[in-house]
Write an enzyme that holds these catalytic residues in place. Structure first.
Site, PDB file in Angstrom:
ATOM      1  N   ARG A  87       0.821  -1.208   0.000  1.00  0.00           N
ATOM      2  CA  ARG A  87       0.000   0.000   0.000  1.00  0.00           C
ATOM      3  C   ARG A  87       0.859   1.265   0.000  1.00  0.00           C
ATOM      4  NH1 ARG A  87      -4.987  -2.268   1.602  1.00  0.00           N
ATOM      5  NH2 ARG A  87      -6.395  -0.842   2.553  1.00  0.00           N
ATOM      6  N   ARG A 126     -22.146  -0.128   0.718  1.00  0.00           N
ATOM      7  CA  ARG A 126     -21.588  -1.263   1.467  1.00  0.00           C
ATOM      8  C   ARG A 126     -21.717  -1.037   2.965  1.00  0.00           C
ATOM      9  NH1 ARG A 126     -15.471  -3.111   0.369  1.00  0.00           N
ATOM     10  NH2 ARG A 126     -14.855  -1.559   1.881  1.00  0.00           N
ATOM     11  N   ARG A 132     -19.339  -2.473   8.133  1.00  0.00           N
ATOM     12  CA  ARG A 132     -17.920  -2.482   8.498  1.00  0.00           C
ATOM     13  C   ARG A 132     -17.596  -1.210   9.250  1.00  0.00           C
ATOM     14  NH1 ARG A 132     -13.557  -4.162   3.884  1.00  0.00           N
ATOM     15  NH2 ARG A 132     -12.469  -2.361   4.699  1.00  0.00           N
ATOM     16  N   ARG A 143      -9.994   7.039   3.906  1.00  0.00           N
ATOM     17  CA  ARG A 143      -9.371   5.900   3.219  1.00  0.00           C
ATOM     18  C   ARG A 143      -9.118   6.219   1.752  1.00  0.00           C
ATOM     19  NH1 ARG A 143     -13.244   1.551   3.831  1.00  0.00           N
ATOM     20  NH2 ARG A 143     -11.676   0.062   3.148  1.00  0.00           N
TER      21      ARG A 143
HETATM   22  P1  AMP Z   1      -8.666  -3.273   3.249  1.00  0.00           P
HETATM   23  O1  AMP Z   1      -9.611  -4.340   3.683  1.00  0.00           O
HETATM   24  O2  AMP Z   1      -7.593  -3.797   2.323  1.00  0.00           O
HETATM   25  O3  AMP Z   1      -9.367  -2.068   2.679  1.00  0.00           O
HETATM   26  O4  AMP Z   1      -7.881  -2.779   4.566  1.00  0.00           O
HETATM   27  C1  AMP Z   1      -8.574  -2.262   5.679  1.00  0.00           C
HETATM   28  C2  AMP Z   1      -7.627  -1.495   6.588  1.00  0.00           C
HETATM   29  O5  AMP Z   1      -6.561  -2.347   7.036  1.00  0.00           O
HETATM   30  C3  AMP Z   1      -6.912  -0.309   5.940  1.00  0.00           C
HETATM   31  O6  AMP Z   1      -7.703   0.855   5.953  1.00  0.00           O
HETATM   32  C4  AMP Z   1      -5.667  -0.189   6.821  1.00  0.00           C
HETATM   33  O7  AMP Z   1      -5.979   0.400   8.075  1.00  0.00           O
HETATM   34  C5  AMP Z   1      -5.327  -1.639   7.098  1.00  0.00           C
HETATM   35  N1  AMP Z   1      -4.422  -2.207   6.055  1.00  0.00           N
HETATM   36  C6  AMP Z   1      -4.718  -3.204   5.179  1.00  0.00           C
HETATM   37  N2  AMP Z   1      -3.666  -3.476   4.385  1.00  0.00           N
HETATM   38  C7  AMP Z   1      -2.681  -2.613   4.756  1.00  0.00           C
HETATM   39  C8  AMP Z   1      -1.350  -2.385   4.314  1.00  0.00           C
HETATM   40  N3  AMP Z   1      -0.806  -3.082   3.291  1.00  0.00           N
HETATM   41  N4  AMP Z   1      -0.629  -1.421   4.939  1.00  0.00           N
HETATM   42  C9  AMP Z   1      -1.142  -0.717   5.961  1.00  0.00           C
HETATM   43  N5  AMP Z   1      -2.386  -0.875   6.415  1.00  0.00           N
HETATM   44  C10 AMP Z   1      -3.163  -1.805   5.835  1.00  0.00           C
END
Ligand code: AMP
Length: 189
Positions: A87, A126, A132, A143
């Site tokens: 990310r 969603r 969520r 985000r």
């Molecule tokens: P996601 O389900 O991929 O949208 O991730 C949800 C949350 O998890 C994000 O908003 C971050 O807080 C954390 N997160 C997930 N993947 C990462 C990553 N590669 N680096 C840092 N934080 C992450």
């Protein structure tokens, strides 16, 4: 095979990851899923990550790089599908170091593209359905901002390495998946 799936929140990344995992038999590593599970289980990782998840911010690079390195080391099968990682450019570089040591590299990076107004529409929908905790209005906005500032440069990072495939995410789930399959098998064209 190491496949990376990139895309902003609401781009359908998780849905496509499940389809790709099934079709190609890759081991699916979703950092978001791992972190959410750790929060629910109340593990030390979960306790460290919770504040970041709730705020829509990124968990520190070293935490997620170690997490993924561990999964890569202990996984088996024809390859891995990385979903939601890297990310940041620092994470992409960390991944490169880990893979270098094992004599591997990222084979293909699929970037799913969706316009901001469509992302907002989907994420608000969603949040009503799934509830969520990071799908509230202000966290959604955060985000999306984090994606633009910290993750968008990762697309450029892989573009320079000629492993990047950009896919239009504003089609049906089936159409997006068909485009991904086509682009993977045709070497990215
Ligand atoms: P996601 O389900 O991929 O949208 O991730 C949800 C949350 O998890 C994000 O908003 C971050 O807080 C954390 N997160 C997930 N993947 C990462 C990553 N590669 N680096 C840092 N934080 C992450």
């Amino acid at each position: 095979m190491i496949l990376v799936l990139l895309g902003p929140p609401g781009s359908g990344k998780g849905t496509q990851a499940k389809l790709i995992e099934k079709e190609l038999g890759l081991t699916h590593i979703s950092t978001g899923d791992i972190l959410r599970r750790a929060v629910v289980d109340g593990t030390p990782l979960g306790r460290e990550a919770q504040g970041y998840l709730d705020a829509g911010e990124l968990v520190p690079d070293r935490v997620v790089i170690n997490l993924v390195a561990d999964r890569l080391r202990n996984g088996s099968g024809p390859g891995f599908l990385l979903d939601g990682f890297p990310r940041t450019v620092a994470q992409a570089e960390g991944l490169e170091t880990v893979l270098d040591r094992a004599g591997g590299s990222v084979d293909r990076v699929i970037s799913i593209q969706v316009r901001r107004d469509e992302l907002l529409r989907r994420l608000v929908g969603r949040s009503a359905v799934e509830g969520r905790s990071d799908d509230s209005q202000d966290v959604i906005a955060k985000r999306l901002e984090v994606y633009e500032q910290q993750t968008r440069p990762v697309v450029g990072f892989y573009g320079q390495k000629s492993v990047l495939v950009e896919v239009n995410g504003e089609q049906t789930v089936g159409e997006v998946f068909a485009e991904i399959q086509r682009r993977i098998s045709s070497g990215g064209k």
